[in-house]
Design a protein around this motif. Structure first.
Motif, PDB file in Angstrom:
ATOM      1  N   GLU A 119       1.045  -1.215  -0.203  1.00 10.78           N
ATOM      2  CA  GLU A 119       0.101  -0.070   0.051  1.00 10.78           C
ATOM      3  C   GLU A 119       0.900   1.227  -0.027  1.00 10.78           C
ATOM      4  O   GLU A 119       2.192   1.483   0.373  1.00 10.78           O
ATOM      5  N   ASP A 120       0.233   2.525  -0.523  1.00 10.24           N
ATOM      6  CA  ASP A 120       1.038   3.660  -0.275  1.00 10.24           C
ATOM      7  C   ASP A 120       1.501   4.102   1.032  1.00 10.24           C
ATOM      8  O   ASP A 120       2.625   4.698   0.949  1.00 10.24           O
ATOM      9  N   ARG A 123       5.223   3.067   0.976  1.00  5.86           N
ATOM     10  CA  ARG A 123       5.994   3.841  -0.174  1.00  5.86           C
ATOM     11  C   ARG A 123       7.349   4.237   0.411  1.00  5.86           C
ATOM     12  O   ARG A 123       8.431   3.806  -0.146  1.00  5.86           O
ATOM     13  N   ARG A 126       9.854   1.364   1.493  1.00  3.57           N
ATOM     14  CA  ARG A 126      10.148   0.589   0.058  1.00  3.57           C
ATOM     15  C   ARG A 126      11.245   1.447  -0.553  1.00  3.57           C
ATOM     16  O   ARG A 126      12.169   0.735  -0.923  1.00  3.57           O
ATOM     17  N   ALA A 127      11.244   2.505  -0.346  1.00  4.84           N
ATOM     18  CA  ALA A 127      11.983   3.730  -1.174  1.00  4.84           C
ATOM     19  C   ALA A 127      13.397   3.431  -0.471  1.00  4.84           C
ATOM     20  O   ALA A 127      14.623   3.416  -1.095  1.00  4.84           O
ATOM     21  N   GLU A 136      13.569  -6.575  -4.819  1.00  5.89           N
ATOM     22  CA  GLU A 136      12.537  -7.381  -4.733  1.00  5.89           C
ATOM     23  C   GLU A 136      12.617  -8.521  -4.915  1.00  5.89           C
ATOM     24  O   GLU A 136      13.447  -8.881  -6.087  1.00  5.89           O
TER      25      GLU A 136
END
Length: 158
Positions: A119-120, A123, A126-127, A136
């Motif tokens: 989900e956002d 983000r 993940r960055a 990934e």
């Protein structure tokens, strides 16, 4: 009087500040992901002998936490990385991540993996992982494919 520098040390899972941070972490996970896609550890999971838990503090202020779970002798999993909402944007997530990567290398792991949300809300995390070379990957350990999860692995070379 000057503020003390942030320190990462083994965390006390009975400390009320730690418990509040972990409660906030789990609340955000359940608010952003379906229950079957939440893989965050609660206190009992963090007390497992294969898990090492650290807290980041500056004086009396708890800034964040992170855990490292040993999957096998060469593979670790990053767990429960959290920066307190009031401390975000100050680079503490980077400090926690660098600490776990260094510890994984010191333990002789050749791989460090993690699961995070798709989900956002996730983000920025993940960055951060991508900036540190995590790629990934497919699900690892006991995880299964899940459209709400993203899996990352960092190959650790000496």
């Amino acid at each position: 009087m000057p503020q003390s520098a942030p320190v990462i040390a083994l965390g006390d899972l009975n400390d009320p500040r730690v418990l509040r941070l972990l409660d906030d972490h789990l609340a955000d996970m359940y608010a952003t992901s379906p229950p079957e896609s939440v893989h965050a550890l609660d206190v009992s999971g963090l007390q497992h002998p294969d898990v090492t838990f650290w807290a980041l503090a500056e004086g009396e202020q708890l800034l964040g936490c992170v855990a490292l779970k040993q999957l096998d002798a060469r593979h670790g999993e990053l767990k429960s990385m959290r920066t307190d909402a009031a401390a975000r944007g100050r680079g503490f997530g980077r400090l926690l991540l660098e600490h776990v990567v260094a510890e994984a290398r010191a333990r002789g792991y050749t791989r460090l993996s993690l699961e995070t949300g798709a989900e956002d809300f996730f983000r920025p995390a993940r960055a951060l992982y991508a900036r540190y070379g995590f790629l990934e990957t497919e699900p690892f350990a006991d995880y299964a494919l899940d459209p709400n999860s993203v899996f990352f692995t960092l190959e650790l070379v000496s």
